[in-house]
Write a protein that holds these residues in place. Structure first.
Motif, short mmCIF file in Angstrom:
data_model
loop_
_atom_site.label_atom_id
_atom_site.label_comp_id
_atom_site.label_asym_id
_atom_site.label_seq_id
_atom_site.Cartn_x
_atom_site.Cartn_y
_atom_site.Cartn_z
N ASN A 135 35.00 -28.85 -24.14
CA ASN A 135 34.27 -27.86 -23.99
C ASN A 135 32.90 -28.22 -25.12
O ASN A 135 32.83 -28.10 -26.06
CB ASN A 135 34.91 -26.57 -24.83
N TYR A 179 38.66 -19.88 -33.74
CA TYR A 179 37.37 -20.48 -34.08
C TYR A 179 37.17 -20.47 -35.74
O TYR A 179 36.75 -21.36 -36.32
CB TYR A 179 36.09 -19.78 -33.32
N TRP A 221 32.79 -13.85 -30.31
CA TRP A 221 33.96 -13.57 -29.88
C TRP A 221 34.87 -12.27 -30.34
O TRP A 221 35.28 -11.57 -29.62
CB TRP A 221 34.92 -14.87 -30.26
N ILE A 236 28.94 -17.88 -32.86
CA ILE A 236 29.99 -17.85 -31.87
C ILE A 236 31.15 -17.07 -32.16
O ILE A 236 31.69 -16.33 -31.58
CB ILE A 236 30.43 -19.24 -31.44
N PHE A 264 27.61 -22.01 -35.55
CA PHE A 264 28.99 -21.95 -35.06
C PHE A 264 29.57 -20.36 -35.48
O PHE A 264 30.32 -19.71 -34.90
CB PHE A 264 30.07 -22.82 -35.61
N GLY A 287 37.67 -25.65 -23.36
CA GLY A 287 36.99 -24.91 -22.52
C GLY A 287 37.90 -23.93 -21.66
O GLY A 287 38.98 -24.23 -21.52
N VAL A 301 27.86 -27.34 -31.01
CA VAL A 301 27.49 -26.23 -31.79
C VAL A 301 28.04 -26.37 -33.28
O VAL A 301 27.56 -26.43 -34.12
CB VAL A 301 27.52 -24.62 -31.41
N PHE A 302 29.44 -26.65 -33.02
CA PHE A 302 30.46 -27.06 -34.30
C PHE A 302 29.85 -28.23 -35.04
O PHE A 302 29.59 -27.97 -36.25
CB PHE A 302 31.94 -27.10 -33.59
N PHE A 359 38.95 -23.97 -27.37
CA PHE A 359 37.83 -24.38 -28.24
C PHE A 359 37.74 -25.74 -28.00
O PHE A 359 36.54 -26.48 -27.89
CB PHE A 359 38.26 -24.17 -29.82
N ASP A 386 30.67 -25.50 -27.33
CA ASP A 386 31.07 -24.96 -28.60
C ASP A 386 31.43 -26.19 -29.53
O ASP A 386 30.91 -25.98 -30.51
CB ASP A 386 32.40 -24.47 -28.37
#
Lengths: 311, 368
Positions: free
Chosen positions: A84, A283, A270, A266, A263, A75, A90-91, A72, A87
């Motif tokens: 990363n 995540y 996963w 994502i 988020f 990457g 986006v978080f 996380f 991600d």
């Protein structure tokens, strides 16, 4: 007997009788264990494991690891960037957007809640509450699609704006994420209004009149009297809206622009498309921890007691 | 600064219901003025009209000569003390007191200084940083007064502020309120259903019934020379005897009652319209009645039998039955001597004609 009386349970049992008492205890125990503790525990456990094919699970390779959390932050090993970035961005955007949705919701709902709690009378107030509740009889996904239609290129908002000459070309509300914010905001209106309503309703109307009588204009009455009184309700409503907005999935899926990712999407990828439950779990844990931490920090800053939001 | 409050033909109606009917009073600058009446008589409505929370349906309110129409409660030179005080529970004592100054943009240090001055005035020095919930009932009362005085109003309006206190504290606060009013010298308008409060504190009292102001005058006149049967029966204890006027000469009248003829007098007001042959009620206060020696005839003379006696420390309350069964209340000061009366004794009681007041019937406050 004297020793037994000291146990809080014996009083509970005496009040409810042995059958009902045991039944209540089992039900509450099951609810806490099976619905709250165990799922979170398994999720936490998952997040520290490798994504192994079924035969290897429980085997010698099934050991605890921080790999999913490392991924996380940094990457895949082939990632040229130091972090990363995809991600993490986006978080952060999800958290920030959830905050914006919450603030937007608060500004929208506070006047309505105040009106309902302190000014509206009888039949009209009931009608207004009904008008607030009825849209929520419609399924969440249908409501999201309705917003998509509303905000579409040929939707009502664009038609209206164009015909009034407010803008001369259709605006892509979906790409601009306006549809998403509006949809998310609308989805949690009730969760904001009801705690606010409860808090404001308990305010003695004489306090408003006293402040007014002492010369206060309306905004100062709100700032010094209503808002301090309603603070627990504001905290309660904001917490719920923020948590749910940050954890929303359907609305971002349907209303989100092609370039914007929530988020939760994502996480969903996963679990579902990627088939990597441990990573998805990691995540999800990150999101939950961050949200709880964020809420606690904000409550600390505004000096709201955690117990107050339960009221 | 203090100011006159003029009510000029004020009417307040809610739909068909008339809450206040043609109120016409001038409350003089610096006066302690009370509106006295049972609940629902319109006195709180009138207070809301003066403070600006309610616009009159008709008529005008003038404060210091200025018409208040369209001026909101936050712009009027009045301050209101609520029945439940409505102190701000989340603010400290001094912030409560200084709220009106905060609104007016007074800097914080100055606000604090003013608040402490007012705390001295109400004898709460050193309590500035407490929360309101840490104060006793009487202290909160005084904080509410200080909060209202902080904005330096010309008129202070008080809506039964003592009703939540216990008896001893209430009596103490009466004296206190009166003293504060004398010190600050502004007009106090006080709303109450408690005649004791109205009589002890006020310069003048207006007695209200069903939206109508029945009499406006000083407490002693209200008590001794009631203008209507309602005032006579609502303020203090009273006996009422039904009768018919048989003769009138000036303000002196003779009345035929079921207990025999009585001499009484007429007060100013509606009673002046009474003529020979009219029905009337003769009011005699319990403390006015005395035991008579056989031969005296002071104006009112009633033969009665003692049926009940209650001892209340300073006073003995007696209940007697007249010859036609009328209940008569009489109170006797406890001067330490044995009154020499037993239950069932026949006695002659009576009073001078000046102590008996004849009024037009109708509008009694309660069964008496």
């Amino acid at each position: 007997m004297a020793a037994a009386r000291k146990l809080p349970l014996s009083g509970f049992m005496q009040k409810n009788g042995p059958i009902l008492g045991t039944g209540l205890l089992v039900a509450v125990g099951f609810w806490v264990a099976a619905m709250i503790v165990l799922p979170q525990f398994f999720m936490l456990d998952f997040s520290f494991r490798y994504n192994l094919p079924l035969p290897q699970q429980g085997g010698p390779n099934d050991v605890y690891t921080l790999e999913n959390y490392r991924f996380f932050l940094f990457g895949s090993p082939t990632n040229p960037d130091p972090f990363n970035i995809l991600d993490l961005a986006v978080f952060l955007r999800t958290i920030l957007s959830a905050v914006l949705v919450t603030l937007f919701n608060l500004m929208l709902c506070y006047p309505i809640a105040f009106y309902l709690a302190q000014m509206a009378r009888g039949g009209f107030a009931r009608l207004l509450v009904l008008a607030l509740i009825i849209p929520f009889w419609v399924n969440e996904i249908l409501r999201a699609f309705a917003f998509r239609i509303l905000f579409g290129a040929t939707g009502m908002v664009n038609t209206f704006g164009l015909s009034l000459g407010l803008w001369d070309q259709p605006i892509d509300f979906v790409r601009a994420d306006i549809a998403l914010y509006a949809g998310l905001g609308y989805a949690y209106v009730l969760l904001m209004i009801f705690p606010l309503y409860n808090a404001i309703e308990s305010l003695d109307r004489n306090q408003l009149e006293a402040a007014r009588d002492l010369g206060a204009p309306w905004w100062r009455i709100h700032w010094r009297v209503v808002i301090p009184h309603a603070k627990p309700g504001i905290a309660s409503g904001c917490t719920m809206v923020f948590m749910l907005a940050a954890g929303a999935l359907a609305a971002p899926q349907i209303l989100g622009g092609p370039s914007s990712l929530w988020f939760t999407q994502i996480i969903y990828q996963w679990f579902n498309d990627g088939g990597n439950w441990p990573r998805g779990a990691a995540y999800a844990i990150v999101l939950m921890t961050a949200c709880i931490g964020f809420v606690l920090t904000v409550m600390r800053i505004f000096r709201v007691n955690i117990g107050a939001i339960g009221r | 600064m203090s100011a006159d409050v003029e009510l000029d033909g004020v009417w307040v109606t809610f739909g068909d219901f008339v809450a206040v009917r043609d109120a016409d009073i001038t409350i003089r600058s610096g006066e302690f003025f009370s509106f006295l009446g049972p609940s629902g008589c319109g006195k709180t409505t009138l207070l809301r009209v003066i403070s600006g929370f309610l616009e009159p349906s008709d008529g005008a309110v003038r404060i210091g000569g200025q018409d208040m129409a369209g001026i909101g409660p936050n712009k009027r030179p009045t301050a209101l003390i609520f029945q439940n005080l409505a102190l701000f529970p989340l603010m400290k004592v001094w912030e409560n007191i200084a709220f009106g100054l905060e609104v007016r943009g007074v800097p914080k240090a100055e606000r604090r200084r003013r608040a402490e001055e007012l705390l001295d005035l109400i004898a709460l020095t050193g309590q500035a940083d407490k929360l309101v919930s840490e104060l006793s009932g009487g202290q909160r009362q005084r904080v509410a007064i200080a909060r209202a005085l902080a904005v330096e109003p010309n008129v202070l309006l008080l809506d039964e502020p003592l009703s939540a206190l216990d008896l001893k504290l209430r009596q103490h606060m009466r004296t206190e309120l009166r003293a504060i009013q004398k010190r600050v010298g502004i007009t106090f308008i006080y709303i109450t259903h408690d005649q004791g409060e109205a009589l002890t504190m006020s310069d003048r009292v207006a007695v209200m019934r069903e939206g109508v102001i029945e009499q406006v005058t000083d407490p002693a006149t209200i008590y001794n020379q009631p203008a209507t049967a309602f005032v006579a029966s609502f303020v203090g204890e009273n006996n009422a005897f039904k009768g018919r006027i048989s003769a009138r000469s000036g303000n002196a009248v003779s009345v035929e009652t079921g207990l025999g003829p009585m001499q009484a007098r007429l007060t100013e007001g509606p009673a002046q319209a009474l003529q020979v042959g009219d029905e009337t009620l003769v009011f005699i206060r319990p403390e006015s009645l005395k035991r008579l020696a056989n031969e005296t005839d002071p104006g009112v003379r009633i033969a009665a039998r003692l049926v009940q006696e209650e001892f209340e420390g300073t006073i003995r309350h007696l209940v007697l039955h007249g010859q036609d069964g009328t209940h008569i209340k009489m109170s006797v000061m406890n001067d330490g001597n044995d009154p020499g009366l037993k239950l069932g004794d026949d006695v002659l009681i009576g009073c001078r004609a000046e102590l008996a007041v004849a009024l037009p019937p109708g509008g009694l406050a309660k069964e008496i």
